[in-house]
Design an enzyme around this catalytic site. Structure first.
Site, PDB file in Angstrom:
ATOM      1  N   SER A 145       0.912  -1.287   0.053  1.00  0.00           N
ATOM      2  CA  SER A 145      -0.016   0.008   0.090  1.00  0.00           C
ATOM      3  C   SER A 145       0.942   1.170  -0.118  1.00  0.00           C
ATOM      4  CB  SER A 145      -0.836  -0.055   1.328  1.00  0.00           C
ATOM      5  OG  SER A 145      -1.535  -1.305   1.469  1.00  0.00           O
ATOM      6  N   ALA A 151       6.139   0.975  11.787  1.00  0.00           N
ATOM      7  CA  ALA A 151       5.258   1.957  11.155  1.00  0.00           C
ATOM      8  C   ALA A 151       5.971   2.578  10.131  1.00  0.00           C
ATOM      9  CB  ALA A 151       4.616   2.867  12.002  1.00  0.00           C
ATOM     10  N   LYS A 152       5.151   2.773   8.898  1.00  0.00           N
ATOM     11  CA  LYS A 152       5.994   3.417   7.777  1.00  0.00           C
ATOM     12  C   LYS A 152       6.159   4.939   8.104  1.00  0.00           C
ATOM     13  CE  LYS A 152       4.042   0.641   3.668  1.00  0.00           C
ATOM     14  NZ  LYS A 152       2.724   0.388   3.266  1.00  0.00           N
ATOM     15  N   ARG A 153       5.549   5.244   8.927  1.00  0.00           N
ATOM     16  CA  ARG A 153       5.688   6.724   9.214  1.00  0.00           C
ATOM     17  C   ARG A 153       7.086   7.039   9.940  1.00  0.00           C
ATOM     18  NH1 ARG A 153       1.771   5.410  12.260  1.00  0.00           N
ATOM     19  NH2 ARG A 153       2.026   4.831  14.565  1.00  0.00           N
ATOM     20  N   ASP A 154       7.921   5.942  10.533  1.00  0.00           N
ATOM     21  CA  ASP A 154       8.976   5.857  11.190  1.00  0.00           C
ATOM     22  C   ASP A 154      10.125   5.796  10.150  1.00  0.00           C
ATOM     23  OD1 ASP A 154      11.243   6.014  12.422  1.00  0.00           O
ATOM     24  OD2 ASP A 154      10.667   4.536  13.973  1.00  0.00           O
TER      25      ASP A 154
END
Ligand code: GLU
Length: 309
Positions: free
Chosen positions: A13, A256-259
């Site tokens: 995704s 998490a992808k935000r990291d």
């Protein structure tokens, strides 16, 4: 399509750059498909467009290529079962919904988020947490019109089969789940009109001829629901499932992808080469000695899924 050739896939995704956990799953899916002499399909799961990050899809493809992974069909190179972007496949999802509707397997659900949250937290009748209790299952046409008149936009739910579903997972072993008791009737189209992951992934994997589904262990609890949809739509089930362990971060939590510190860019900045990163990813799940670099080809020659840890 050669009916005997395995077809694996990786389906990210594009909500951000892939982190090492995603990269490891991609590597394992690639190894599994290639070891079976199969084709490897890349599909971009960009259905939830509000959450898709501009540039993320291109970045994902570039990162996978930089590592040395390849694919035979995908959004950048096309292929016989495209398009390979979920956002371009709406008519296929609509057709599947129409077939389920014709079989009487869908109904509109007018429950609001707040109502669903209340249901989920209420200590009631032995229901599993998160199981939809069927509030809107048997509404009369008049009750439906009444709710619609209040301005509520319905989601569409699929009537879960009232029978256990069993499959064999290459990592988890034999799994049996009774979807009507665990999830209940589940959403196939959200109230904002976006098709749910469960429906899209089934339509895509089935129409792309995917026989081998290798993905993160977090999706093991989705598989029975997906198989229920395969059956209802008359698609043959995938021959092989493997839900591979998730890579945890230093604190033992899911990545998490935000990291961004967990992404490829950070590793590259530290001067790591693709071979060092691939070696590290393979070592982190027991497939390769720690500290040794590796190319995709060497890992493929040594790939022994039973050693996965
Ligand atoms: N798009 C999903 C994800 O990135 C994976 C779906 C799947 O492999 O079935 O987590």
């Amino acid at each position: 399509m050669d009916e005997h050739q395995a077809r694996g896939r990786y389906a990210p995704s594009p909500t951000g750059a892939l982190h090492s956990g995603n990269l490891r799953t991609a590597l394992l899916a690639w190894l599994w498909a290639r070891q079976a002499g199969g084709r490897f399909v890349l599909r971009m799961e960009d259905l939830d467009l509000p959450r898709a990050r501009p540039g993320a899809a291109a970045g994902i493809l570039a990162d996978l290529r930089w590592l040395g992974l390849d694919w035979d069909e995908g959004p950048d190179i096309g292929g016989p079962y495209g398009p390979y972007l979920q956002s371009a496949r709406q008519t296929l999802y609509d057709a599947a919904l129409a077939r389920l509707r014709a079989r009487g397997l869908l109904y509109p659900c007018y429950c609001t988020r707040a109502e669903l949250a209340r249901i989920a937290s209420a200590p009631q009748g032995g229901d599993e947490p998160g199981r939809y209790p069927g509030t809107c299952r048997d509404l009369t046409a008049a009750e439906q019109m009444n709710r619609a008149a209040q301005g509520r936009r319905p989601a569409l739910r699929f009537r879960a089969p009232d029978a256990p579903i069993t499959f064999v997972d290459r990592v988890a072993g034999r799994v049996t789940e009774h979807v009507a008791e665990t999830a209940g009737d589940f959403v196939v189209r959200r109230s904002d009109g976006i098709v749910s992951y469960q429906l899209a992934v089934v339509v895509d994997d089935a129409l792309m001829g995917v026989t081998q589904v290798v993905r993160g262990a977090d999706l093991l609890t989705s598989t029975a629901r997906q198989l229920a949809l395969y059956d209802a739509l008359g698609y043959p089930r995938p021959a092989e499932y493997a839900h591979v362990p998730l890579l945890l971060d230093a604190s033992g939590a899911r990545m998490a992808k935000r990291d961004a510190s967990l992404g490829l860019a950070a590793l590259r900045e530290r001067g790591m080469t693709p071979a060092q990163i691939l070696g590290m990813l393979a070592a982190s799940c027991g497939l390769w000695p720690a500290g040794a670099p590796a190319t995709p080809g060497v890992l493929l020659a040594a790939f022994a899924p039973e050693r996965l840890s």
